[in-house]
Design an enzyme around this catalytic site. Structure first.
Site, PDB file in Angstrom:
ATOM      1  N   SER A 196      23.094  45.921  25.787  1.00 43.33           N
ATOM      2  CA  SER A 196      24.142  46.928  25.998  1.00 43.33           C
ATOM      3  C   SER A 196      23.683  47.946  27.051  1.00 43.33           C
ATOM      4  O   SER A 196      23.367  47.549  28.171  1.00 43.33           O
ATOM      5  CB  SER A 196      24.488  47.599  24.673  1.00 43.33           C
ATOM      6  N   ASP A 406      32.382  39.581  22.504  1.00 41.36           N
ATOM      7  CA  ASP A 406      31.997  40.986  22.650  1.00 41.36           C
ATOM      8  C   ASP A 406      33.246  41.857  22.764  1.00 41.36           C
ATOM      9  O   ASP A 406      33.998  41.744  23.731  1.00 41.36           O
ATOM     10  CB  ASP A 406      31.111  41.145  23.896  1.00 41.36           C
ATOM     11  N   HIS A 446      29.029  42.000  20.107  1.00 43.53           N
ATOM     12  CA  HIS A 446      28.294  42.898  20.996  1.00 43.53           C
ATOM     13  C   HIS A 446      26.856  43.069  20.500  1.00 43.53           C
ATOM     14  O   HIS A 446      26.600  43.883  19.610  1.00 43.53           O
ATOM     15  CB  HIS A 446      28.991  44.254  21.091  1.00 43.53           C
TER      16      HIS A 446
END
Ligand code: CA
Length: 529
Positions: A196, A406, A446
Site C-alpha cells: 500500500s 483490491d 488490499h
C-alpha cells in the site's frame, strides 16, 4: 551460504533453540553493551533492550497516538533499539531496529500504510517481527508522524517531506549503520518489504535511491499518488449521501457484485467465484435497470444509479481530457471503502496539503481541484517516474504484486504503471523480467486475502510456508542471492488454518486460464497464457 542452506536452517526453531542454549548469554551482554557504542548522527537513542524469546514485545512508543499499542510474544531472540532521528528543525521520526541473534547477514526495511502507520499503527511491527524471525536485521519507522492522519502536514512541509520519502530513506541509512555497528561482519544484502503506502515507498526508493536495496517486494502500491487521492476524492461527489438518488445501498452493491461474477467469472474457464483477469471483464450494468415487470422486492437500479456505477468503473480524466487514473477493477464491490461517505485520506490531503484549510468540504471536489493538486506534487510524492534504469544498473530486483480484488487501490493502476515503465524505458517485458516482475494476484484484497488463493507470505497474516514459490519475501532472497527469478507466485486458499487449494499467479502480462482436466482447485489445471 546458499539459499537452500538458509532454508534448511530456517527450520527457525532449530536456529532459535541453538541460539537460546549456546549464544544467549553472550548475545544478551553484547546487546546490553550496545547502547554506549552507538554512533548515529542527529539521533537520540531511547533504549537498547535485550528481548528473549517468549517475552512480550511492547509497542510503547506508539501507544499514545496509535491504537495498536498492545504487545505480542517474541518468537525469536533479539536486541531492540529504539531511537528518534531528527530530519530538520521542524521534523523528526521514530524508528526501531530489531537485531536478531539468528542473524542471516541480511538487512531489511519495512514500510508504512495509509497516511501514516498501517491501520493506525506507526511502525509496522508485524512486518518487523516477520522479517526479523528469518534473521534479517530489520528496521521500521513511523514515517515522520504517528497516527493514520494527514493533520501533521498542516503548515509543516518538513513532516510532509518525511512522509514522501525522507523518513524511510533516512531510516535505511541509520539502520544500515546500526547493523554494521552491532554485527562485526556487517550485512551482505539489503531488502525492502511493504504494501500500500509501503508499496509506494518501495517504488520511491527504486526511483530516488536506487542503491538502497538489492531486492524490493512492493505490494498494492499507492503509485501515481496525487491522482490516487483525486480518484478517491471523486467517489463522494458522484455517489452522494445515503439520501441521494445517486446513492447505492449495500444490498445493491451485492447485486452488482453478483452480476459482475455472472458476466465475468467464466471468462477464465472456471466458475469458481474468482476473476482471474479483470481486463477481460467489461461488465454491462444496464442488465440491472429496474423495469415494469420486476418483482416489487427485486433489487434493481434506477437510471441515476446506473450512471453512478458506470462512473465508478470508468477511468478518471483531467479537465483537458488527459488520463489521470484507471477505473475501479470489477470484483471488489463488497470490500471497497469508497461507497459510504467521504474518503478520509482525500479529505486530509486537500485540507492539510493542497489548500491549508481544515474546513475544506469534500463534497465540493471537482476535477479543477485535481489540477491544483497535481501542480503541487510535493517532493514528487506522485512516485511515477517511469525510468528506473539506475535501479537496473545497480542490479536491483523488484517483485511487484497487486490483489485483483483490491477495493482501496485498484489493481488497474499497477498495470498502468507497468506499461508506463515499458514505454518510458523503451524496453520489452522480457527484458524487464531481468529486474522487474509484476504478479497480479487473483482473489486478493488490499494487502490481505480475499476470496481466492491469496496467502503469498508477504507478512505474518498471509504466511503458509518457507517454500520461495509460496513466499514472496523468500522468493526475493532467492532471486537476489541465487539468481533464480520467480516465474510465478503461488498463493494458498485457506479454510480455517488448512490449505484448501493452491494456485499459481502468472507473471504479467500473461494471464491465468483454466485448461483442465480436473477441479479448479488443482493448480495443474491452470496455465499462464
Ligand atoms: Ca473464474
Amino acid at each position: 551460504m546458499r539459499f537452500s542452506d538458509f532454508l534448511a536452517g530456517a527450520g527457525l526453531a532449530t536456529i532459535v533453540s541453538a541460539a537460546v542454549t549456546a549464544k544467549q548469554p553472550s548475545f544478551e551482554s553484547k546487546c546490553n553493551a550496545f547502547k554506549s557504542k552507538i554512533k548515529v548522527a542527529n539521533s537520540h537513542v531511547h533504549d537498547v533492550t535485550y528481548v528473549p524469546i517468549g517475552s512480550n514485545i511492547t509497542k510503547e512508543y506508539d501507544a499514545s497516538t496509535c491504537s495498536d499499542g498492545d504487545s505480542s510474544p517474541a518468537t525469536f531472540d533479539f536486541c531492540r533499539v529504539t531511537l528518534n532521528v531528527t530530519t530538520s528543525a521542524k521534523s523528526h521520526f521514530f524508528m526501531e531496529a530489531w537485531l536478531p541473534s539468528n542473524y542471516s547477514g541480511r538487512f531489511l526495511s519495512t514500510g508504512n500504510g495509509g497516511l501514516g502507520g498501517f491501520e493506525t499503527t506507526g511502525v509496522k511491527y508485524d512486518d518487523m517481527a516477520y522479517a526479523a524471525q528469518y534473521g534479517f536485521a530489520t528496521v521500521g519507522t513511523n514515517n515522520g508522524h504517528s497516527g493514520d492522519t494527514g493533520k501533521y502536514f498542516y503548515q509543516n512541509t518538513e513532516v510532509l517531506e518525511d512522509f514522501a520519502y525522507r523518513a524511510l530513506h533516512t531510516g535505511v541509512v541509520v539502520g544500515k549503520e546500526l547493523t554494521k555497528q552491532f554485527y562485526t561482519e556487517g550485512f551482505k544484502k539489503s531488502y525492502y518489504l511493504g504494501c500500500s503506502t509501503g508499496g509506494r515507498q518501495g517504488w520511491k526508493s527504486i526511483e530516488k535511491f536506487p542503491d538502497d536495496f538489492d531486492g524490493v517486494v512492493a505490494g498494492s502500491p499507492a503509485l501515481n499518488f496525487i491522482n490516487l487521492i483525486n480518484w478517491g476524492a471523486r467517489f463522494y461527489p458522484v455517489i452522494g449521501n445515503s439520501s441521494a438518488d445517486t446513492f447505492i445501498t449495500t444490498a445493491q452493491w451485492t447485486a452488482i457484485h453478483s452480476e459482475i461474477l455472472r458476466q465475468c467469472d467464466s471468462l477464465d474457464g472456471a466458475v469458481d467465484g474468482i476473476i482471474e483477469d479483470t481486463d477481460l471483464c467489461q461488465p454491462i450494468f444496464e442488465t440491472l435497470v429496474c423495469n415494469s415487470t420486476a418483482a416489487a422486492d427485486s433489487i434493481c437500479l434506477t437510471a441515476a444509479q446506473i450512471k453512478t456505477v458506470n462512473t465508478v468503473f470508468s477511468p478518471l480524466y483531467g479537465h483537458n481530457g488527459s488520463f489521470l487514473f484507471p477505473r475501479m477493477q470489477p470484483g471488489s464491490e463488497l470490500t471497497s471503502v469508497y461507497y459510504n461517505g467521504p474518503f478520509q485520506y482525500a479529505e486530509d490531503w486537500y485540507r492539510y496539503v493542497v489548500y491549508n484549510n481544515p474546513e475544506w468540504n469534500p463534497a465540493t471536489w471537482t476535477i479543477e481541484d485535481a489540477t491544483v493538486a497535481n501542480a503541487q506534487d510535493p517532493y514528487q510524492i506522485s512516485t511515477f517516474q517511469g525510468d528506473i534504469s539506475p535501479f537496473k544498473k545497480s542490479r536491483g530486483k523488484v517483485l511487484h504484486y497487486h490483489g485483483l480484488e483490491d477495493g482501496i487501490i485498484t489493481s488497474d493502476t499497477s498495470k498502468v504503471w507497468y506499461h508506463h515503465v515499458v514505454d518510458t524505458m523503451g524496453i520489452s517485458p522480457s527484458d524487464l523480467d531481468d529486474f522487474y516482475r509484476f504478479f497480479p494476484i487473483s482473489g486478493m484484497g488490499h494487502c490481505t486475502p480475499g476470496t481466492g488463493a491469496a496467502y503469498i507470505g508477504q507478512g505474518p497474516s498471509t504466511f503458509v510456508d518457507n517454500n520461495p514459490e509460496d513466499n514472496v519475501l523468500l522468493a526475493m532472497v532467492r532471486w537476489v542471492e541465487e539468481g533464480i527469478a520467480p516465474e510465478f507466485v503461488r498463493g494458498a486458499k485457506l479454510n480455517g488454518t488448512t490449505v484448501e487449494y493452491r494456485r499459481k499467479h502468472c507473471k504479467y502480462p500473461k494471464r491465468n486460464k483454466y485448461v483442465g482436466p480436473g477441479s479448479y482447485k488443482d493448480e495443474s489445471a491452470w496455465e499462464c497464457v
